[in-house]
Design a protein around this motif. Structure first.
Motif: not given
Ligand code: ADP
Length: 175
Positions: A121-123
């Protein structure tokens, strides 16, 4: 059971179960979800489509978790969980905690010994990292007595800011 933190890409983790920050459609998206489907190949999407046609016709509700193959990822399963979108008018913390708890209990049921989590959820869903990290680590702490198979819970943080928040939350939670 040990909790570890690494900075890196969740699709590169050699673990039994990789947790996907999915959306309720289960049909892919951006961020972690996009990376998992890109690297894991079409077998994951195929199983997700089958889930949409059977158990989850209305999509996977926030806070729940379901497992599929990991395709070409160096893992045995992908556990898909749908985080809540952060809201200023409504406290959805219980749903974020439920993502971590449901995923851990499903990993346990599968017999996974190691599980890798992203910061759910942090993205795109905009949950503040400090609070997201706190909820992640306190939920692991509160669930660990129910885990026998799971020996390692690894948080995979994409950048140094996220890593710092999880490092602090790990210290403060006593997980
Ligand atoms: P959500 O929709 O639940 O917020 P996201 O995928 O947008 O999920 O982001 C969740 C977190 O994962 C964010 O902190 C983002 O920076 C991080 N993130 C994005 N891509 C990757 C990856 N390939 N591996 C690990 N973390 C990632």
């Amino acid at each position: 059971m040990t909790v570890t933190l690494v900075r890196g890409d969740i699709t590169e983790q050699a673990v039994d179960a990789v947790v996907n920050a999915a959306n309720s459609s289960l049909l892919g998206g951006g961020g972690v979800d996009g990376a998992i489907h890109r690297r894991g190949g079409p077998a994951i999407l195929e199983e997700c489509r089958a889930l949409r046609a059977s158990r989850y016709r209305g999509g996977l509700p926030a806070g729940e978790a379901v497992a599929t193959t990991a395709g070409r990822l160096p893992a045995r399963w992908v556990i898909h969980t749908v985080g809540p979108v952060h809201s200023l008018s409504e406290d959805r913390s219980h749903l974020l905690a439920s993502c971590y708890r449901s995923s851990l209990l499903l990993a346990e049921e599968l017999g996974a010994r190691s599980v890798a989590f992203p910061a759910i959820s942090t993205g795109v869903y905009r949950w503040p990292l400090d609070d997201g990290a706190r909820i992640a680590l306190t939920t692991v702490r509160d669930t660990r007595s129910r885990l026998e198979q799971v020996k390692e819970v690894r948080f995979v943080l994409f950048d140094s800011t996220a890593y710092a928040h999880f490092e602090r939350a790990l210290r403060e939670s006593g997980a």
